[in-house]
Design a protein around this motif. Structure first.
Motif, PDB file in Angstrom:
ATOM      1  N   ILE A 169     -82.053  56.473 -23.714  1.00 56.58           N
ATOM      2  CA  ILE A 169     -80.601  56.554 -23.885  1.00 56.58           C
ATOM      3  C   ILE A 169     -79.959  55.174 -23.749  1.00 56.58           C
ATOM      4  O   ILE A 169     -79.061  54.810 -24.517  1.00 56.58           O
ATOM      5  N   HIS A 170     -80.442  54.371 -22.788  1.00 61.50           N
ATOM      6  CA  HIS A 170     -79.915  53.011 -22.626  1.00 61.50           C
ATOM      7  C   HIS A 170     -80.066  52.214 -23.922  1.00 61.50           C
ATOM      8  O   HIS A 170     -79.146  51.489 -24.335  1.00 61.50           O
ATOM      9  N   GLN A 171     -81.227  52.357 -24.547  1.00 64.87           N
ATOM     10  CA  GLN A 171     -81.488  51.629 -25.790  1.00 64.87           C
ATOM     11  C   GLN A 171     -80.495  52.029 -26.880  1.00 64.87           C
ATOM     12  O   GLN A 171     -79.949  51.183 -27.586  1.00 64.87           O
ATOM     13  N   LYS A 172     -80.230  53.342 -26.999  1.00 69.13           N
ATOM     14  CA  LYS A 172     -79.298  53.808 -28.024  1.00 69.13           C
ATOM     15  C   LYS A 172     -77.867  53.394 -27.717  1.00 69.13           C
ATOM     16  O   LYS A 172     -77.082  53.105 -28.630  1.00 69.13           O
ATOM     17  N   ILE A 173     -77.505  53.354 -26.450  1.00 72.41           N
ATOM     18  CA  ILE A 173     -76.164  52.895 -26.079  1.00 72.41           C
ATOM     19  C   ILE A 173     -75.968  51.461 -26.543  1.00 72.41           C
ATOM     20  O   ILE A 173     -74.930  51.114 -27.125  1.00 72.41           O
ATOM     21  N   ARG A 174     -76.962  50.616 -26.311  1.00 67.81           N
ATOM     22  CA  ARG A 174     -76.858  49.217 -26.738  1.00 67.81           C
ATOM     23  C   ARG A 174     -76.756  49.119 -28.260  1.00 67.81           C
ATOM     24  O   ARG A 174     -75.944  48.349 -28.791  1.00 67.81           O
ATOM     25  N   GLU A 175     -77.560  49.901 -28.974  1.00 70.65           N
ATOM     26  CA  GLU A 175     -77.552  49.849 -30.434  1.00 70.65           C
ATOM     27  C   GLU A 175     -76.210  50.301 -31.009  1.00 70.65           C
ATOM     28  O   GLU A 175     -75.633  49.635 -31.879  1.00 70.65           O
ATOM     29  N   LEU A 176     -75.699  51.415 -30.517  1.00 73.23           N
ATOM     30  CA  LEU A 176     -74.457  51.964 -31.071  1.00 73.23           C
ATOM     31  C   LEU A 176     -73.234  51.163 -30.654  1.00 73.23           C
ATOM     32  O   LEU A 176     -72.196  51.206 -31.324  1.00 73.23           O
ATOM     33  N   SER A 177     -73.349  50.421 -29.556  1.00 74.98           N
ATOM     34  CA  SER A 177     -72.213  49.624 -29.087  1.00 74.98           C
ATOM     35  C   SER A 177     -71.892  48.469 -30.025  1.00 74.98           C
ATOM     36  O   SER A 177     -70.778  47.933 -29.994  1.00 74.98           O
ATOM     37  N   VAL A 178     -72.832  48.106 -30.874  1.00 73.39           N
ATOM     38  CA  VAL A 178     -72.618  46.992 -31.797  1.00 73.39           C
ATOM     39  C   VAL A 178     -71.564  47.347 -32.844  1.00 73.39           C
ATOM     40  O   VAL A 178     -70.737  46.505 -33.222  1.00 73.39           O
ATOM     41  N   THR A 179     -71.559  48.589 -33.312  1.00 75.37           N
ATOM     42  CA  THR A 179     -70.694  48.973 -34.435  1.00 75.37           C
ATOM     43  C   THR A 179     -69.646  50.030 -34.096  1.00 75.37           C
ATOM     44  O   THR A 179     -68.866  50.421 -34.966  1.00 75.37           O
ATOM     45  N   ASN A 180     -69.616  50.518 -32.852  1.00 75.02           N
ATOM     46  CA  ASN A 180     -68.688  51.591 -32.493  1.00 75.02           C
ATOM     47  C   ASN A 180     -67.773  51.183 -31.346  1.00 75.02           C
ATOM     48  O   ASN A 180     -68.119  50.334 -30.525  1.00 75.02           O
ATOM     49  N   GLU A 181     -66.612  51.822 -31.288  1.00 75.68           N
ATOM     50  CA  GLU A 181     -65.618  51.520 -30.252  1.00 75.68           C
ATOM     51  C   GLU A 181     -65.865  52.314 -28.974  1.00 75.68           C
ATOM     52  O   GLU A 181     -65.460  51.900 -27.880  1.00 75.68           O
ATOM     53  N   VAL A 182     -66.476  53.468 -29.109  1.00 78.01           N
ATOM     54  CA  VAL A 182     -66.752  54.324 -27.955  1.00 78.01           C
ATOM     55  C   VAL A 182     -68.045  55.078 -28.224  1.00 78.01           C
ATOM     56  O   VAL A 182     -68.385  55.356 -29.382  1.00 78.01           O
ATOM     57  N   ILE A 183     -68.768  55.384 -27.154  1.00 83.59           N
ATOM     58  CA  ILE A 183     -70.038  56.117 -27.258  1.00 83.59           C
ATOM     59  C   ILE A 183     -69.907  57.428 -26.508  1.00 83.59           C
ATOM     60  O   ILE A 183     -69.398  57.463 -25.383  1.00 83.59           O
ATOM     61  N   LEU A 184     -70.365  58.520 -27.126  1.00 87.06           N
ATOM     62  CA  LEU A 184     -70.381  59.828 -26.476  1.00 87.06           C
ATOM     63  C   LEU A 184     -71.815  60.241 -26.170  1.00 87.06           C
ATOM     64  O   LEU A 184     -72.700  60.116 -27.027  1.00 87.06           O
ATOM     65  N   LEU A 185     -72.041  60.742 -24.980  1.00 83.16           N
ATOM     66  CA  LEU A 185     -73.309  61.389 -24.656  1.00 83.16           C
ATOM     67  C   LEU A 185     -73.087  62.885 -24.841  1.00 83.16           C
ATOM     68  O   LEU A 185     -72.306  63.502 -24.124  1.00 83.16           O
ATOM     69  N   ALA A 186     -73.759  63.453 -25.835  1.00 85.19           N
ATOM     70  CA  ALA A 186     -73.410  64.788 -26.315  1.00 85.19           C
ATOM     71  C   ALA A 186     -73.676  65.894 -25.314  1.00 85.19           C
ATOM     72  O   ALA A 186     -73.015  66.938 -25.359  1.00 85.19           O
ATOM     73  N   GLN A 187     -74.639  65.700 -24.414  1.00 84.96           N
ATOM     74  CA  GLN A 187     -74.970  66.768 -23.462  1.00 84.96           C
ATOM     75  C   GLN A 187     -74.722  66.319 -22.026  1.00 84.96           C
ATOM     76  O   GLN A 187     -74.916  65.146 -21.700  1.00 84.96           O
ATOM     77  N   MET A 188     -74.353  67.266 -21.208  1.00 83.78           N
ATOM     78  CA  MET A 188     -74.069  66.974 -19.813  1.00 83.78           C
ATOM     79  C   MET A 188     -75.282  66.407 -19.092  1.00 83.78           C
ATOM     80  O   MET A 188     -75.171  65.515 -18.240  1.00 83.78           O
ATOM     81  N   SER A 189     -76.471  66.901 -19.431  1.00 85.47           N
ATOM     82  CA  SER A 189     -77.694  66.441 -18.762  1.00 85.47           C
ATOM     83  C   SER A 189     -77.939  64.953 -18.978  1.00 85.47           C
ATOM     84  O   SER A 189     -78.643  64.315 -18.193  1.00 85.47           O
ATOM     85  N   MET A 190     -77.364  64.379 -20.021  1.00 87.97           N
ATOM     86  CA  MET A 190     -77.584  62.973 -20.337  1.00 87.97           C
ATOM     87  C   MET A 190     -76.810  62.029 -19.424  1.00 87.97           C
ATOM     88  O   MET A 190     -77.130  60.840 -19.351  1.00 87.97           O
ATOM     89  N   SER A 191     -75.797  62.526 -18.754  1.00 90.10           N
ATOM     90  CA  SER A 191     -74.933  61.647 -17.959  1.00 90.10           C
ATOM     91  C   SER A 191     -75.703  60.960 -16.836  1.00 90.10           C
ATOM     92  O   SER A 191     -75.277  59.890 -16.367  1.00 90.10           O
ATOM     93  N   ARG A 192     -76.828  61.536 -16.417  1.00 91.36           N
ATOM     94  CA  ARG A 192     -77.623  60.907 -15.362  1.00 91.36           C
ATOM     95  C   ARG A 192     -78.105  59.515 -15.788  1.00 91.36           C
ATOM     96  O   ARG A 192     -78.368  58.660 -14.944  1.00 91.36           O
ATOM     97  N   ALA A 193     -78.230  59.272 -17.100  1.00 92.59           N
ATOM     98  CA  ALA A 193     -78.704  57.974 -17.573  1.00 92.59           C
ATOM     99  C   ALA A 193     -77.763  56.842 -17.186  1.00 92.59           C
ATOM    100  O   ALA A 193     -78.191  55.686 -17.053  1.00 92.59           O
ATOM    101  N   LEU A 194     -76.478  57.137 -17.021  1.00 90.89           N
ATOM    102  CA  LEU A 194     -75.523  56.090 -16.657  1.00 90.89           C
ATOM    103  C   LEU A 194     -75.732  55.601 -15.234  1.00 90.89           C
ATOM    104  O   LEU A 194     -75.349  54.479 -14.895  1.00 90.89           O
ATOM    105  N   TRP A 195     -76.350  56.436 -14.395  1.00 89.39           N
ATOM    106  CA  TRP A 195     -76.565  56.045 -12.998  1.00 89.39           C
ATOM    107  C   TRP A 195     -77.569  54.897 -12.901  1.00 89.39           C
ATOM    108  O   TRP A 195     -77.538  54.139 -11.931  1.00 89.39           O
TER     109      TRP A 195
END
Length: 228
Positions: A169-195
């Motif tokens: 998930i970290h890798q995808k956040i970095r990739e999508l941050s290049v071309t997007n203004e905001v990033i959504l994590l589609a599922q609640m279970s994914m929020s743990r990755a931000l920790w």
């Protein structure tokens, strides 16, 4: 006589959504009593077939019915794959039923034109994309949505490989941050990755727990005021 504490029923399709929403409630609304209702078979079936069937919706409705019968004040669905069905489902119940991710999607559309979506369940990616486009039409806006689905992250989490889940998930956040203004994590279970992020992301990363809690508590407060 004092006011009874608010009771909210949480509807889960995976154990991985329990910790994120519980921690968010402890931080934002520790006074709320949480009751959990679970059918893990739903997420396994979704991962295997990629299709939401009528039988699965019936099972979800049965969970919500159990929550309502327990006397909760509100019901919060933590699985984003079922969000499109919530408007029809809530009409079956007198207790307010809220989808965890709807408020997050509305906020994203109101604040950004280029939105990146990361999902780890196959159905969640296209469902989230479609919902964003529908919300944009409702708000009279045009949005560009870039969606990435990494099912290997979901498999890793189900197998207890939490670090691998987070790294993907970290890798995808970095990739999508290049071309997007905001990033959504589609599922609640994914929020743990931000920790476990080593450094703050360059773009805002939205998760559903915090926003959905504000939404359901605001809804219950409006209902309480209307009755008084």
């Amino acid at each position: 006589m004092g006011t009874s504490p608010t009771r909210i029923g949480l509807i889960h399709a995976t154990m991985n959504s329990v910790q994120p929403i519980h921690e968010a409630f402890r931080a934002q609304a520790p006074h709320v009593i949480l009751l959990n209702f679970m059918d893990e078979g739903l997420i396994f079936e979704l991962n295997e077939t990629g299709v939401i069937t009528t039988a699965m919706i019936r099972r979800l409705v049965a969970l919500i019915a159990r929550a309502e019968e327990s006397g909760v004040d509100g019901i919060l669905l933590t699985c984003s794959s079922f969000s499109p069905y919530v408007p029809q489902i809530r009409s079956l119940f007198s207790t307010p039923v809220v989808s965890a991710d709807t408020s997050m999607l509305e906020y994203a559309v109101s604040t950004a034109q280029r939105i990146g979506v990361i999902a780890t369940v196959g159905t969640a990616g296209p469902i989230t994309t479609q919902q964003l486009q529908e919300i944009a039409i409702e708000q009279g806006k045009t949005v560009e949505v870039q969606t990435e689905v990494i099912t290997e992250a979901s498999v890793a989490l189900q197998n207890g490989e939490k670090a691998q889940h987070d790294v993907l998930i970290h890798q995808k956040i970095r990739e999508l941050s290049v071309t997007n203004e905001v990033i959504l994590l589609a599922q609640m279970s994914m929020s743990r990755a931000l920790w476990s992020l080593a450094e703050p992301p360059s773009r805002p990363v939205l998760t559903s727990p915090e926003i959905s809690i504000r939404t359901i508590l605001h809804l219950l407060e409006r209902k309480r005021v209307a009755r008084s």
